[in-house]
Design a protein around this motif. Structure first.
Motif, PDB file in Angstrom:
ATOM      1  N   TYR A   1       0.830  -0.723  -0.085  1.00 55.81           N
ATOM      2  CA  TYR A   1      -0.107  -0.232  -0.292  1.00 55.81           C
ATOM      3  C   TYR A   1       0.444   1.701  -0.090  1.00 55.81           C
ATOM      4  CZ  TYR A   1      -4.138  -2.990   1.157  1.00 55.81           C
ATOM      5  OH  TYR A   1      -4.965  -3.860   1.028  1.00 55.81           O
ATOM      6  N   VAL A   2       2.093   0.844   0.620  1.00 56.32           N
ATOM      7  CA  VAL A   2       3.092   2.261  -0.048  1.00 56.32           C
ATOM      8  C   VAL A   2       3.577   2.516  -0.767  1.00 56.32           C
ATOM      9  CG1 VAL A   2       5.256   3.257   2.139  1.00 56.32           C
ATOM     10  CG2 VAL A   2       3.739   1.806   3.523  1.00 56.32           C
ATOM     11  N   LEU A   3       3.823   1.666  -1.480  1.00 55.90           N
ATOM     12  CA  LEU A   3       4.206   1.632  -2.607  1.00 55.90           C
ATOM     13  C   LEU A   3       2.954   2.186  -3.809  1.00 55.90           C
ATOM     14  CD1 LEU A   3       6.130  -1.255  -2.817  1.00 55.90           C
ATOM     15  CD2 LEU A   3       7.236   0.585  -2.782  1.00 55.90           C
ATOM     16  N   MET A   4       1.848   1.508  -3.752  1.00 53.77           N
ATOM     17  CA  MET A   4       1.035   2.033  -4.376  1.00 53.77           C
ATOM     18  C   MET A   4       0.243   3.510  -4.453  1.00 53.77           C
ATOM     19  SD  MET A   4      -1.453  -0.893  -4.677  1.00 53.77           S
ATOM     20  CE  MET A   4      -1.507  -2.002  -3.211  1.00 53.77           C
ATOM     21  N   ALA A   5       0.929   4.188  -3.182  1.00 57.23           N
ATOM     22  CA  ALA A   5       0.309   5.605  -2.569  1.00 57.23           C
ATOM     23  C   ALA A   5       1.656   6.376  -3.176  1.00 57.23           C
ATOM     24  CB  ALA A   5       0.602   5.499  -1.296  1.00 57.23           C
ATOM     25  N   TYR A   6       2.587   5.636  -3.286  1.00 61.21           N
ATOM     26  CA  TYR A   6       4.312   6.625  -3.976  1.00 61.21           C
ATOM     27  C   TYR A   6       4.172   6.812  -5.027  1.00 61.21           C
ATOM     28  CZ  TYR A   6       8.381   7.332  -5.965  1.00 61.21           C
ATOM     29  OH  TYR A   6       9.824   7.544  -6.301  1.00 61.21           O
ATOM     30  N   LEU A   7       2.407   6.126  -6.084  1.00 57.27           N
ATOM     31  CA  LEU A   7       2.850   6.277  -7.345  1.00 57.27           C
ATOM     32  C   LEU A   7       2.435   7.629  -8.115  1.00 57.27           C
ATOM     33  CD1 LEU A   7       2.034   2.772  -8.691  1.00 57.27           C
ATOM     34  CD2 LEU A   7       4.285   3.683  -8.589  1.00 57.27           C
ATOM     35  N   PRO A   8       1.096   7.854  -7.221  1.00 63.04           N
ATOM     36  CA  PRO A   8       0.462   9.081  -7.917  1.00 63.04           C
ATOM     37  C   PRO A   8       1.834  10.316  -7.198  1.00 63.04           C
ATOM     38  CG  PRO A   8      -0.902   8.645  -5.771  1.00 63.04           C
ATOM     39  CD  PRO A   8       0.012   6.818  -6.743  1.00 63.04           C
ATOM     40  N   LEU A   9       2.481   9.609  -6.182  1.00 61.85           N
ATOM     41  CA  LEU A   9       3.256  11.227  -5.790  1.00 61.85           C
ATOM     42  C   LEU A   9       3.931  11.495  -6.202  1.00 61.85           C
ATOM     43  CD1 LEU A   9       3.629  10.058  -1.542  1.00 61.85           C
ATOM     44  CD2 LEU A   9       2.026  12.696  -2.794  1.00 61.85           C
ATOM     45  N   LEU A  10       4.611  10.001  -7.043  1.00 61.99           N
ATOM     46  CA  LEU A  10       5.743  10.386  -7.955  1.00 61.99           C
ATOM     47  C   LEU A  10       5.271  11.245  -9.619  1.00 61.99           C
ATOM     48  CD1 LEU A  10       8.575   9.402  -9.602  1.00 61.99           C
ATOM     49  CD2 LEU A  10       6.510   7.268 -10.359  1.00 61.99           C
ATOM     50  N   ALA A  11       4.135  10.614  -9.888  1.00 57.52           N
ATOM     51  CA  ALA A  11       3.661  11.398 -10.913  1.00 57.52           C
ATOM     52  C   ALA A  11       3.385  12.695 -10.457  1.00 57.52           C
ATOM     53  CB  ALA A  11       2.310  10.711 -11.169  1.00 57.52           C
ATOM     54  N   ALA A  12       3.091  12.948  -9.415  1.00 57.24           N
ATOM     55  CA  ALA A  12       2.838  14.668  -9.610  1.00 57.24           C
ATOM     56  C   ALA A  12       3.981  15.239  -9.456  1.00 57.24           C
ATOM     57  CB  ALA A  12       2.128  14.842  -7.883  1.00 57.24           C
ATOM     58  N   ALA A  13       4.923  14.993  -8.454  1.00 54.34           N
ATOM     59  CA  ALA A  13       6.217  15.646  -8.477  1.00 54.34           C
ATOM     60  C   ALA A  13       7.097  15.575  -9.793  1.00 54.34           C
ATOM     61  CB  ALA A  13       7.328  14.694  -7.669  1.00 54.34           C
ATOM     62  N   ALA A  14       7.237  14.695 -10.565  1.00 55.12           N
ATOM     63  CA  ALA A  14       7.463  14.312 -11.880  1.00 55.12           C
ATOM     64  C   ALA A  14       6.581  15.558 -12.845  1.00 55.12           C
ATOM     65  CB  ALA A  14       7.869  12.799 -12.616  1.00 55.12           C
ATOM     66  N   SER A  15       5.759  15.787 -12.438  1.00 52.20           N
ATOM     67  CA  SER A  15       5.225  16.224 -13.009  1.00 52.20           C
ATOM     68  C   SER A  15       5.397  17.723 -13.041  1.00 52.20           C
ATOM     69  CB  SER A  15       3.621  16.868 -13.364  1.00 52.20           C
ATOM     70  OG  SER A  15       2.838  15.545 -13.908  1.00 52.20           O
ATOM     71  N   VAL A  16       5.719  18.359 -12.125  1.00 49.10           N
ATOM     72  CA  VAL A  16       6.190  19.680 -11.401  1.00 49.10           C
ATOM     73  C   VAL A  16       7.731  19.694 -12.509  1.00 49.10           C
ATOM     74  CG1 VAL A  16       7.003  20.951  -9.357  1.00 49.10           C
ATOM     75  CG2 VAL A  16       5.004  20.069  -9.625  1.00 49.10           C
ATOM     76  N   THR A  17       8.856  18.443 -12.297  1.00 48.16           N
ATOM     77  CA  THR A  17       9.962  18.621 -12.486  1.00 48.16           C
ATOM     78  C   THR A  17      10.090  19.144 -13.871  1.00 48.16           C
ATOM     79  OG1 THR A  17      10.768  17.045 -11.012  1.00 48.16           O
ATOM     80  CG2 THR A  17      11.776  17.106 -12.301  1.00 48.16           C
ATOM     81  N   VAL A  18       9.630  18.337 -14.814  1.00 41.70           N
ATOM     82  CA  VAL A  18       9.213  18.185 -16.199  1.00 41.70           C
ATOM     83  C   VAL A  18       8.756  19.675 -16.806  1.00 41.70           C
ATOM     84  CG1 VAL A  18       7.880  17.783 -17.772  1.00 41.70           C
ATOM     85  CG2 VAL A  18       8.544  16.068 -16.979  1.00 41.70           C
ATOM     86  N   TRP A  19       7.615  20.239 -15.546  1.00 36.10           N
ATOM     87  CA  TRP A  19       7.786  22.028 -15.802  1.00 36.10           C
ATOM     88  C   TRP A  19       8.967  22.405 -16.045  1.00 36.10           C
ATOM     89  CZ3 TRP A  19       8.240  26.177 -12.064  1.00 36.10           C
ATOM     90  CH2 TRP A  19       6.839  27.279 -12.704  1.00 36.10           C
ATOM     91  N   HIS A  20       9.398  22.612 -14.455  1.00 41.55           N
ATOM     92  CA  HIS A  20      11.247  22.861 -13.833  1.00 41.55           C
ATOM     93  C   HIS A  20      12.092  22.934 -15.071  1.00 41.55           C
ATOM     94  CE1 HIS A  20      10.743  25.242 -10.601  1.00 41.55           C
ATOM     95  NE2 HIS A  20      10.546  24.052  -9.992  1.00 41.55           N
ATOM     96  N   LEU A  21      11.664  21.843 -16.040  1.00 43.71           N
ATOM     97  CA  LEU A  21      12.632  20.811 -16.994  1.00 43.71           C
ATOM     98  C   LEU A  21      13.044  22.358 -18.139  1.00 43.71           C
ATOM     99  CD1 LEU A  21      13.718  17.699 -16.791  1.00 43.71           C
ATOM    100  CD2 LEU A  21      14.616  18.954 -15.789  1.00 43.71           C
ATOM    101  N   LEU A  22      11.482  22.060 -18.692  1.00 40.24           N
ATOM    102  CA  LEU A  22      10.884  23.316 -19.663  1.00 40.24           C
ATOM    103  C   LEU A  22      11.918  24.486 -19.656  1.00 40.24           C
ATOM    104  CD1 LEU A  22       7.300  21.810 -20.065  1.00 40.24           C
ATOM    105  CD2 LEU A  22       9.647  21.323 -22.030  1.00 40.24           C
TER     106      LEU A  22
END
Length: 223
Positions: free
Chosen positions: A185-206
């Motif tokens: 459950y911890v790993l599954m909860a981590y997946l949406p956090l990963l997606a959200a953090a990666a989206s912000v990271t992509v915005w910073h990279l752009l």
């Protein structure tokens, strides 16, 4: 004196990372040429130790930015370092049965590409002025590669969930109360956090890409 020490340290760090990732890339390519797709199963056993060393060393980059000896955005670098080390040590290293999974080979390849886009450019920036092609590759190609890398990280975690089915750990809230947490459950909860953090990271990279390319174009106009 301080500047020379800083320069020597950054040169050594980037050279170590470049050498380590070049060795990983060369090893993986050589094994693929000689053994074909069968080399995927032994990827972790052949390059896992060096990959762990390189990823642990990457934690220093957070201190580089925080201390001001290297320019960059702290949050996207923190997300990239954290997500790679979590996947590497929590899933790849701790679950021996998963180490022969083809996703390990795919993930290592993508991480390797990202690192080989970064560190040669870092070395060139320290000793000379990088070319336009190097600058473009560093700040443009890494964005789609990073997006694919995050997707494969999510797939790797999802495929690793069955290996953690018996994983329980306890959290001591207040004696004698003890709460048991199901680790998948911890790993599954981590997946949406990963997606959200990666989206912000992509915005910073752009945003970083636009700044770097605009700065390069202004230098060309001045010349």
């Amino acid at each position: 004196m301080r500047c020379s020490i800083r320069l020597a340290y950054l040169l050594l760090y980037n050279l170590l990372q470049f050498s380590g990732n070049t060795w990983i890339f060369a090893n993986m390519m050589a094994r693929f040429v000689f053994f074909g797709r069968g080399a995927q199963a032994d990827t972790f056993y052949s390059v896992g130790v060096i990959m762990c060393v390189c990823q642990l060393l990457s934690v220093l980059e957070l201190f580089h930015i925080a201390d001001g000896i290297e320019k960059g955005w702290l949050f996207p670098r923190f997300v990239q370092v954290l997500e790679r080390n979590l996947l590497l040590f929590v899933v790849f290293v701790s679950v021996e049965e998963f180490q022969s999974n083809p996703m390990v080979c795919v993930q290592f390849s993508l991480w390797n590409i990202l690192q080989l886009l970064r560190y040669p450019h870092g070395l060139l920036c320290l000793v000379s002025t990088p070319s336009a092609n190097t600058l473009w590759a560093r700040y443009t190609l890494r964005i789609p590669v990073y997006v694919v890398s995050v997707l494969t990280e999510g797939v790797s975690i999802w495929q690793a969930l069955p290996y953690f089915e018996d994983g329980m750990f306890s959290v001591q809230l207040q004696a004698p109360v003890q709460v048991f947490v199901y680790f998948p459950y911890v790993l599954m909860a981590y997946l949406p956090l990963l997606a959200a953090a990666a989206s912000v990271t992509v915005w910073h990279l752009l945003k970083e890409r636009k700044q770097q390319l605009d700065s390069w174009n202004k230098k060309l106009k001045r010349k």
